[in-house]
Enzyme design. Structure first.
Site, PDB file in Angstrom:
ATOM      1  N   TRP A  48      24.795  47.109  83.759  1.00 44.60           N
ATOM      2  CA  TRP A  48      23.339  47.064  83.945  1.00 44.60           C
ATOM      3  C   TRP A  48      22.856  48.206  84.854  1.00 44.60           C
ATOM      4  O   TRP A  48      21.672  48.286  85.166  1.00 44.60           O
ATOM      5  CB  TRP A  48      22.956  45.692  84.528  1.00 44.60           C
ATOM      6  CG  TRP A  48      21.520  45.337  84.521  1.00 44.60           C
ATOM      7  CD1 TRP A  48      20.566  45.747  83.632  1.00 44.60           C
ATOM      8  CD2 TRP A  48      20.855  44.453  85.442  1.00 44.60           C
ATOM      9  NE1 TRP A  48      19.349  45.156  83.939  1.00 44.60           N
ATOM     10  CE2 TRP A  48      19.502  44.363  85.045  1.00 44.60           C
ATOM     11  CE3 TRP A  48      21.279  43.733  86.559  1.00 44.60           C
ATOM     12  CZ2 TRP A  48      18.575  43.583  85.721  1.00 44.60           C
ATOM     13  CZ3 TRP A  48      20.362  42.951  87.232  1.00 44.60           C
ATOM     14  CH2 TRP A  48      19.011  42.883  86.811  1.00 44.60           C
TER      15      TRP A  48
HETATM   16  C1  LIG Z   1      14.803  44.497  87.282  1.00 47.45           C
HETATM   17  C2  LIG Z   1      13.848  43.492  87.816  1.00 47.45           C
HETATM   18  C3  LIG Z   1      12.987  43.852  88.822  1.00 47.45           C
HETATM   19  C4  LIG Z   1      12.100  42.922  89.350  1.00 47.45           C
HETATM   20  N1  LIG Z   1      11.323  43.322  90.380  1.00 47.45           N
HETATM   21  C5  LIG Z   1      10.592  42.393  91.033  1.00 47.45           C
HETATM   22  C6  LIG Z   1       9.926  42.742  92.246  1.00 47.45           C
HETATM   23  O1  LIG Z   1      10.019  43.874  92.742  1.00 47.45           O
HETATM   24  N2  LIG Z   1       9.195  41.772  92.851  1.00 47.45           N
HETATM   25  C7  LIG Z   1       9.110  40.499  92.376  1.00 47.45           C
HETATM   26  O2  LIG Z   1       8.428  39.672  93.001  1.00 47.45           O
HETATM   27  N3  LIG Z   1       9.756  40.135  91.240  1.00 47.45           N
HETATM   28  C8  LIG Z   1      10.516  41.045  90.564  1.00 47.45           C
HETATM   29  N4  LIG Z   1      11.221  40.666  89.442  1.00 47.45           N
HETATM   30  C9  LIG Z   1      11.128  39.276  88.945  1.00 47.45           C
HETATM   31  C10 LIG Z   1      12.021  38.307  89.726  1.00 47.45           C
HETATM   32  O3  LIG Z   1      13.140  38.984  90.196  1.00 47.45           O
HETATM   33  C11 LIG Z   1      12.496  37.144  88.867  1.00 47.45           C
HETATM   34  O4  LIG Z   1      11.394  36.531  88.263  1.00 47.45           O
HETATM   35  C12 LIG Z   1      13.232  36.103  89.712  1.00 47.45           C
HETATM   36  O5  LIG Z   1      14.298  36.702  90.403  1.00 47.45           O
HETATM   37  C13 LIG Z   1      13.787  34.982  88.853  1.00 47.45           C
HETATM   38  O6  LIG Z   1      14.467  34.051  89.671  1.00 47.45           O
HETATM   39  P1  LIG Z   1      15.384  32.921  89.048  1.00 47.45           P
HETATM   40  O7  LIG Z   1      15.968  32.175  90.178  1.00 47.45           O
HETATM   41  O8  LIG Z   1      14.643  32.161  88.015  1.00 47.45           O
HETATM   42  O9  LIG Z   1      16.508  33.734  88.262  1.00 47.45           O
HETATM   43  P2  LIG Z   1      17.700  34.597  88.896  1.00 47.45           P
HETATM   44  O10 LIG Z   1      17.398  35.044  90.276  1.00 47.45           O
HETATM   45  O11 LIG Z   1      18.050  35.634  87.912  1.00 47.45           O
HETATM   46  O12 LIG Z   1      18.858  33.530  89.027  1.00 47.45           O
HETATM   47  C14 LIG Z   1      19.484  32.926  87.926  1.00 47.45           C
HETATM   48  C15 LIG Z   1      20.920  32.677  88.328  1.00 47.45           C
HETATM   49  O13 LIG Z   1      21.556  31.803  87.397  1.00 47.45           O
HETATM   50  C16 LIG Z   1      22.862  32.264  87.164  1.00 47.45           C
HETATM   51  N5  LIG Z   1      23.289  31.732  85.864  1.00 47.45           N
HETATM   52  C17 LIG Z   1      22.807  32.060  84.642  1.00 47.45           C
HETATM   53  N6  LIG Z   1      23.449  31.353  83.689  1.00 47.45           N
HETATM   54  C18 LIG Z   1      24.344  30.556  84.326  1.00 47.45           C
HETATM   55  C19 LIG Z   1      25.316  29.599  83.880  1.00 47.45           C
HETATM   56  N7  LIG Z   1      25.502  29.323  82.588  1.00 47.45           N
HETATM   57  N8  LIG Z   1      26.071  28.966  84.812  1.00 47.45           N
HETATM   58  C20 LIG Z   1      25.906  29.249  86.132  1.00 47.45           C
HETATM   59  N9  LIG Z   1      25.027  30.141  86.600  1.00 47.45           N
HETATM   60  C21 LIG Z   1      24.251  30.784  85.710  1.00 47.45           C
HETATM   61  C22 LIG Z   1      22.721  33.778  87.216  1.00 47.45           C
HETATM   62  O14 LIG Z   1      23.952  34.415  87.431  1.00 47.45           O
HETATM   63  C23 LIG Z   1      21.745  33.957  88.362  1.00 47.45           C
HETATM   64  O15 LIG Z   1      22.377  34.053  89.603  1.00 47.45           O
HETATM   65  C24 LIG Z   1      12.088  41.596  88.847  1.00 47.45           C
HETATM   66  C25 LIG Z   1      12.955  41.230  87.826  1.00 47.45           C
HETATM   67  C26 LIG Z   1      13.831  42.161  87.304  1.00 47.45           C
HETATM   68  C27 LIG Z   1      14.751  41.743  86.199  1.00 47.45           C
HETATM   69  S1  SF4 Z   2      27.791  45.937  89.624  1.00 49.29           S
HETATM   70 FE1  SF4 Z   2      28.418  47.969  88.915  1.00 49.29          FE
HETATM   71  S2  SF4 Z   2      29.668  47.579  87.077  1.00 49.29           S
HETATM   72 FE2  SF4 Z   2      28.555  45.700  87.519  1.00 49.29          FE
HETATM   73  S3  SF4 Z   2      26.724  45.843  86.223  1.00 49.29           S
HETATM   74 FE3  SF4 Z   2      26.165  46.630  88.245  1.00 49.29          FE
HETATM   75  S4  SF4 Z   2      26.509  48.852  88.128  1.00 49.29           S
HETATM   76 FE4  SF4 Z   2      27.573  47.925  86.377  1.00 49.29          FE
END
Ligand SMILES: Cc1cc2nc3c(=O)[nH]c(=O)nc-3n(C[C@H](O)[C@H](O)[C@H](O)COP(=O)(O)OP(=O)(O)OC[C@H]3O[C@@H](n4cnc5c(N)ncnc54)[C@H](O)[C@@H]3O)c2cc1C
Ligand code: SF4
Ligand code: SF4
Lengths: 128, 572
Positions: A48
């Site tokens: 990623w």
């Molecule tokens: C690149 C990017 C930039 C962003 N920038 C911003 C920003 O600057 N400011 C802002 O406010 N928001 C931002 N966002 C949005 C925000 O980050 C997300 O909306 C938020 O983090 C979602 O939180 P969550 O807890 O729902 O998901 P996540 O934080 O993604 O957590 C989900 C977790 O579940 C785990 N998981 C998934 N499947 C399984 C499974 N089968 N078993 C066990 N564990 C599992 C994953 O590994 C992960 O740790 C951004 C999002 C992205 C993708």
């Molecule tokens: S931690 Fe390093 S190897 Fe893993 S997805 Fe991110 S950049 Fe790629």
């Protein structure tokens, strides 16, 4: 290949079974070759480009490369994370070799060199 | 396979943004209770926050109120949101943000110590370490964390969720967690549609490619009511690198222009607010420009001062460093050259749109004992990190107050055995099935169907009844072929489960797309056979329930309730 472990610099984190680069990858993409005592990116197409692996390596052994389809080789982006002090320094070097340095506030959290895995003691070999 | 049985009061599935915050709230309010987090990666760097963040995108800056926030989000979502959910989450933005600041998050402040706004609802942070900060808080609060456990299904007994099962990516241990109350916080779903990039950059998507819709799928299989899948998220992102554009649009105030340099949002979407048009239109505008031959589309950064460009780069280094390397590797100086943007493949994300569990005000799902927070919860768009924290907090409080009334739950031995069999079958199959299907091949098949018949990038996100019916028919064949999936190791076993989960999500998504016979959110949901918004018939939520026994998906609707008065299409 988005990230690349320099085998010259990687010391396998001194025989660690769960070195930081392998633990911090959110996609479980880095593995360690225990025979060689080196880590490598096993699944490059699933990377990623998020860089926790690069920032956490104590030897600065992991290089970040942009996939070639996105741009020329030669430019470099290198984070330096000091052991102490809440900041991170980035070196950004363009194709002509011009360098720009960024020092940005962060919160440094210590990452242990090894970490216990819960559950069964032995990894199971599923190969056939 | 070694089996490990865990008894806990609270189980959190997914230790991401919402999950970590929920864990802290539970331990602070109910210190005597045990809290267990199951996370497929390592909570220090997992999910959306793995690379870091540079802003908190939902915050009530000076002069704003929960009501003004609801009005904004409602207009931004084309008049249809769960106002109760949006309002309750906004009431906790400050609580969550202040907490994380106390744990060490650097937030940018002016000389008087006030947070610096970036746009109307955002504040700037140095969030490179946001995830390790949250993880440390969860651990220090006393939550027991199991890293590298891919959760594969919920456990139910008599229509109540009593825990979950999963396997360790490191040693194959099969985990059976028995819990009084379970919070699902696994994020949204990437990888349902064919990604923008190919080859060794196929995971160069905006949304975390490791959030694969597992949490949605587990609920779908258990018969939970789901809402609004048809509101897909199509993001406008930088070309190739797929980095967020808010950093440039809000941070550097760069407007969208077409290849003629025309500010097309201002000229063609003036009645909708121009550059401030609802988010679906800010994706729809560029798509139409490109379709009509006026692409590529850019954010016009020309004329930015050197200092502004440096600020821009610094902001990306905190969140999406590859954008900076992209500029370096292509000899691009944003002050000389505008930044090209593109639209992404569609994602299913409850935090930007509203796809997910149908929840009550306290984030209880329709399944007893199961709660949902963050991107996996439906009805409340514009969540971002702070909204996810708020939902984690709300759910934690509800779980705590409910738990006292709950009888101890027990898991059924037969269900556990069947789940263990299901979880590991692809590994066992590997030895026997020489012509098995890999997760990669299966994913390509799924993504091809979705791309071509259910509104992918190449069809300008458009769809009609015929196309969707083909998608439905082709998807219907996939569950029958799941038995041929094989995995050669535990990493591939995870990937097999990811694709199985994606199929369940895709099927529900297509049913939702078929059901809503209007176009409410252009590009997110463009029905060429029903091109207009139709408030008379469709100002309501489209929901679904899959029968756990037959697999039939039943579609239902739920009424929209207006809580905050005012014109639903006006943000002010
Ligand atoms: C690149 C990017 C930039 C962003 N920038 C911003 C920003 O600057 N400011 C802002 O406010 N928001 C931002 N966002 C949005 C925000 O980050 C997300 O909306 C938020 O983090 C979602 O939180 P969550 O807890 O729902 O998901 P996540 O934080 O993604 O957590 C989900 C977790 O579940 C785990 N998981 C998934 N499947 C399984 C499974 N089968 N078993 C066990 N564990 C599992 C994953 O590994 C992960 O740790 C951004 C999002 C992205 C993708
Ligand atoms: S931690 Fe390093 S190897 Fe893993 S997805 Fe991110 S950049 Fe790629
Ligand atoms: S963290 Fe660095 S030195 Fe340690 S194993 Fe990984 S690449 Fe090698």
């Amino acid at each position: 290949m988005p990230v690349w472990v320099d085998p010259e610099k990687c010391n396998g984190c001194n025989g660690s079974s769960q070195p930081p680069c392998l633990r911090m990858c959110p996609g479980d993409l880095i593995v360690k070759d225990h025979a060689e005592n080196k880590a490598y990116l096993k699944y490059p197409e699933d990377c990623w480009d998020c860089l926790p692996c690069v920032k956490v390596c104590p030897e600065e052994a992991i290089e970040f490369h942009l996939s070639f389809q996105f741009g020329s080789k030669g430019a470099r982006l290198i984070p330096h994370v000091p052991k102490k002090g809440n900041q991170i320094t980035w070196e950004a070097i363009d194709l002509k070799g011009n360098k720009e340095v960024f020092t940005i506030r962060t919160k440094i959290m210590q990452v242990a060199l090894d970490e216990k895995v819960e559950g069964g003691a032995e990894a199971i070999d599923f190969s056939i | 396979m070694e089996r490990k049985i865990i008894h806990t009061d609270f189980l959190i599935i997914g230790g991401g943004t919402a999950g970590c915050m929920a864990a802290v709230e539970m331990k602070e309010r109910y210190p005597q209770c045990s809290v267990t987090i199951m996370e497929k990666a390592h909570i220090d760097r997992s999910g959306c926050l793995a690379g870091g963040m540079n802003a908190i995108n939902a915050y009530l800056n000076k002069g704003e109120t929960p009501e003004s926030f609801v009005r904004y989000v409602r207009a931004d979502s084309c008049g249809l949101v769960r106002e109760d959910l949006v309002k309750s989450m906004s009431e906790l933005f400050e609580y969550g943000v202040k907490k994380v600041e106390k744990w060490g998050l650097p937030i940018l402040c002016d000389d008087d110590g006030n947070y610096i706004p970036r746009g109307r609802w955002n504040i700037k942070i140095n969030g490179e370490s946001l995830k390790p900060i949250l993880a440390k808080a969860a651990r220090s609060a006393g939550a027991k964390v199991y890293n590298w456990v891919t959760v594969t299904n919920l456990l139910t007994k008599e229509a109540r969720v009593v825990g979950a099962v999963g396997f360790s990516l490191r040693n194959g241990t099969f985990y059976v967690v028995q819990a009084k109350a379970t919070l699902i916080a696994t994020g949204g779903a990437a990888g349902i549609y064919r990604p923008n990039n190919t080859g060794d950059a196929s995971h160069k998507t905006w949304y975390s490619p490791y959030n694969t819709g597992a949490g949605y799928a587990m609920g779908i299989r258990a018969g939970a009511e789901m809402t609004s899948y048809e509101m897909r998220y199509v993001a406008i992102r930088t070309k190739d690198a797929i980095a967020p554009t808010g950093t440039i649009a809000l941070g550097a105030k760069a407007p969208l222009v077409n290849s003629d340099g025309e500010r097309f949002m201002v000229t063609r979407y003036a009645d909708l607010g121009g550059d401030g048009a609802p988010t679906p239109y800010r994706a729809h505008g560029p798509v139409q420009e490109i379709k009509e031959g006026r692409g590529p589309i850019y954010l016009d950064t020309r004329g930015l001062s050197a200092e502004k460009v440096r600020d821009l780069k610094s902001a990306y280094l905190d969140m999406y460093p590859s954008q900076v390397l992209y500029w370096l590797a292509n000899d691009i100086d944003p002050a000389r050259e505008p930044v090209e943007v593109q639209t992404t493949e569609p994602y299913v994300v409850g935090g930007h749109c509203q796809a997910g569990y149908w929840v009550d005000k306290d984030r209880r799902t329709t399944l007893k004992g199961l709660y949902a927070a963050g991107d996996v919860a439906g009805g409340a768009p514009f969540k971002f990190v702070s909204g996810c924290w708020a939902e984690g907090i709300i759910a934690a409080r509800a779980m705590g107050s409910d738990i006292e009334k709950m009888a101890p739950a027990e898991v059924e031995a037969e269900q556990v055995d069947a789940e263990e069999e299901r979880a590991f079958k692809p590994l066992k199959g590997h030895a026997k099935l020489r012509h098995g299907i890999s997760a990669v091949d299966f994913e390509a098949r799924l993504q091809k169907i979705m791309e071509e018949y259910a509104g992918g990038v190449s069809t300008h996100y458009e769809m009609n009844e015929k196309m969707l019916t083909i998608a439905r028919d082709r998807l219907a064949k996939l569950p029958g072929e799941v038995g041929q999936l094989v995995a050669s190791d535990l990493h591939h076993l995870m990937k097999v489960h990811e694709v199985i989960d994606r199929i369940d999500v895709a099927q529900v998504l297509v049913e939702h797309l078929l059901f809503r016979k209007e176009t409410r959110w252009p590009t997110y949901q463009s029905r060429t056979d029903f091109p207009n918004r139709d408030d008379a018939h469709w100002l309501k939520f489209v929901n679904s329930i899959r029968d756990p026994l037959t697999g039939e998906i039943e579609m239902i609707t739920r009424p929209y309730e207006q809580i905050v008065p005012g014109d639903r299409y006006q943000a002010k």
